[in-house]
Scaffold this active site. Structure first.
Site, short mmCIF file in Angstrom:
data_model
loop_
_atom_site.label_atom_id
_atom_site.label_comp_id
_atom_site.label_asym_id
_atom_site.label_seq_id
_atom_site.Cartn_x
_atom_site.Cartn_y
_atom_site.Cartn_z
CG HIS A 294 60.01 34.00 58.51
ND1 HIS A 294 60.34 33.87 59.84
CD2 HIS A 294 61.15 33.76 57.82
CE1 HIS A 294 61.62 33.57 59.94
NE2 HIS A 294 62.13 33.49 58.74
CG HIS B 140 64.09 41.52 57.27
ND1 HIS B 140 65.04 41.14 56.34
CD2 HIS B 140 63.98 40.47 58.12
CE1 HIS B 140 65.49 39.93 56.63
NE2 HIS B 140 64.85 39.49 57.70
FE FE2 Z 1 65.21 37.48 58.53
#
Ligand code: FE2
Ligand code: NAG
Ligand code: NAG
Ligand code: NAG
Ligand code: NAG
Length: 496
Positions: free
Chosen positions: A357, A347
């Site tokens: 992220h 992921h």
């Molecule tokens: Fe995610």
């Protein structure tokens, strides 16, 4: 990649200059000055060269309408509950063993447990076989799930169309799937790639584009984050049900190979929900035992000419952990003469140049990247970042805390890393990119879309990414993959 090499030359020159400086004292004043000036000039040239070339590949300038991604209303057509008492809904299938001779069928009935039996056969009129499954149910805060069935059909013939029927009494529903060809090195096969789908109007566009793509995907490699139910108050699990009904039009007919994302964790101690992945594991079975895994979060399958390893970004992966031990034993099992294409799904991406992220995948990369290079993984697909990105073949495995070698470098044994978290969920697009584009990043664009990985034979696979704004046949980023085991030559630079 030129800048990386320029940097190396630069570092080399710095060390030469330092050495020169040490000897400098012995030289007459004028010579010393000339030496310093010419050295400075040389540095200047290198720096200019670096600045000019220090961007990576392409950052697409494609401009789309900047609308917010909104979830489809509960009364949308895609969420319609099938008619009839206790009608099976949210039907989905997945490969049920290592080699593609089994299929797990899963569905939900809302009124009573009913039957967990599946009738199936190769003729639509006569479903000559039957298999018995089992039923489960779970509670999440104030929500109680329907009756969730799973049933494994075994000893299926390869490359064969099967019809199957679920439900009983007056409300049965019939679907079909095609089993994959027998595993072998030259078996062509087409995978679809979808990630971070959710259930917005954009999600529906992504799924429609996948279905209408003239290149017909036969199995979806799904890189995590399914329903986004956890974005609703108390993780409203009704949105797990709506999602299951939304994707049924594809998942009932072809396997989706699931990867667990952060939106599957559903860890909510504030409402007493402390068992991670509870809705996901109840609803989406995977054949993890077939690959010797001890949990559904990491596993592998063989399909046609591909060996697919699914990893868990949200389970422990450090040294000595179950996932580490499993993966350490798993890579040597891959027989590239049998399955030349080695694909890894996870992921959280390792190579991501968006300001979303950023570096979250770093700790796992540090643990596992040397194996990916050693075992010559062809391609890694990840999601999580709601945009699209494709890397060059790079690795970053030389660093040892003190040696300073911490730059990604071109590496023909390394995989291509593709971030495809652009399914279109309600959180919207990631648009903020790190600047300049790093050398390792070949193409990036913040648009929703999907991709196909079309394996032609043991040496060639054709990859294409599609953005939702284009016509169904339009390819926005493409690449010919040369297999790392059978055809480990440099690929032609991608056309995009
Ligand atoms: Fe995610
Ligand atoms: C979703 O897409 C399908 C297929 O294109 C279409 O029939 C349906 O109306 C769409 N639903 C919504 C709510 O957008
Ligand atoms: C690897 O696969 C090839 C082709 O299927 C087979 O001939 C060979 O025996 C396998 N090697 C091992 C070590 O299993
Ligand atoms: C983009 O991300 C950077 C780093 O997090 C941040 O400093 C900057 O403000 C962001 N830009 C926009 C337009 O949000
Ligand atoms: C493999 O596929 C590629 C692309 O379609 C083709 O050019 C090549 O000739 C094929 N190789 C063999 C051995 O068939």
């Amino acid at each position: 990649m030129t800048c990386i090499w320029n940097l190396r030359v630069f570092l080399f020159l710095v060390s030469v200059a330092l050495a020169y400086k040490e000897r400098e004292c012995a030289l007459p004043q004028r010579e010393r000055e000339m030496g310093s000036i010419s050295m400075l000039f040389f540095f200047f040239l290198i720096l200019v060269g670096c600045a000019v070339q220090s961007h990576g590949g392409k950052t697409s300038s494609f401009v789309r309408k900047d609308e917010k991604a909104i979830d489809m209303a509960l009364d949308s057509d895609v969420f319609t509950v099938p008619a009839g008492y206790n009608a099976p809904q949210q039907v989905h299938i997945i490969q049920g063993d290592m080699n593609g001779e089994a299929v797990i069928v899963s569905w939900v009935t809302q009124d009573e447990p009913g039957s967990s039996k599946v009738l199936y056969g190769t003729s639509e009129e006569k479903l000559e076989f039957s298999a018995e499954g089992k039923v489960t149910q779970y509670k999440f805060y104030t929500y109680t799930s329907g009756f969730i069935h799973r049933c494994t059909l075994r000893k299926l013939k390869h490359d064969t169309k099967y019809y199957y029927e679920v439900g009983f009494g007056h409300t049965t529903r019939k679907f079909w799937f095609t089993t994959p060809p027998k595993v072998g090195p030259d078996v062509p096969y087409t995978f679809g790639l979808i990630g971070d789908l959710g259930q917005s109007y954009d999600s529906n566009r992504t799924l429609t584009h996948y279905e209408m793509n003239p290149v017909k995907g036969k199995t979806v490699l799904f890189v995590g984050d399914l329903s986004y139910a956890d974005n609703y108050p108390n993780h409203d699990n009704v949105r797990w049900d709506t999602w299951g009904r939304f994707v049924e039009r594809s998942t009932a007919y072809q396997p989706w190979i699931w990867t667990a994302g952060n939106h599957e964790i559903d860890f909510a101690p504030e409402i007493g929900e402390t068992i991670p992945f509870k809705p996901f594991t109840h609803r989406y079975p995977v054949p993890y035992r077939a690959s010797g895994s001890t949990t559904p979060f990491w596993y592998s399958i063989k399909r046609a000419s591909a060996y697919i390893i699914v990893l868990a970004s949200y389970s422990a992966y450090g040294k000595y952990t179950p996932q580490f031990k499993w993966l350490e034993a798993e890579f040597p099992k891959v027989n590239r003469s049998e399955t030349p294409w080695l694909i890894v799904l996870m992921h959280s991406p390792w190579y991501n140049s968006y300001n979303y992220h950023y570096m979250e995948g770093e700790s796992m990369r540090v643990m596992y990247e040397p194996w990916f290079v050693k075992y010559k993984v062809d391609v890694v697909f990840a999601g999580h970042v709601h945009a699209y990105e494709r890397s060059e073949r790079v690795s970053n495995v030389a660093f040892n805390i003190v040696n300073g070698l911490c730059m990604p470098l071109p590496d023909p044994s390394a995989p291509v890393y593709i971030t495809i978290g652009d399914g279109g969920n309600l959180e919207g697009l990631a648009t903020n990119m790190t600047e300049p584009q790093p050398e390792y990043s070949a193409y990036r664009e913040s648009s929703f879309g999907h991709a196909t990985f079309d394996i032609k034979n043991r040496t060639h696979a054709y990859y294409a990414w599609h953005r939702n704004q284009d016509g169904y046949a339009v390819e926005a980023d493409t690449m010919w993959f040369y297999n790392r085991f059978c055809n480990a030559m440099d690929e032609p630079s991608a056309s995009s």
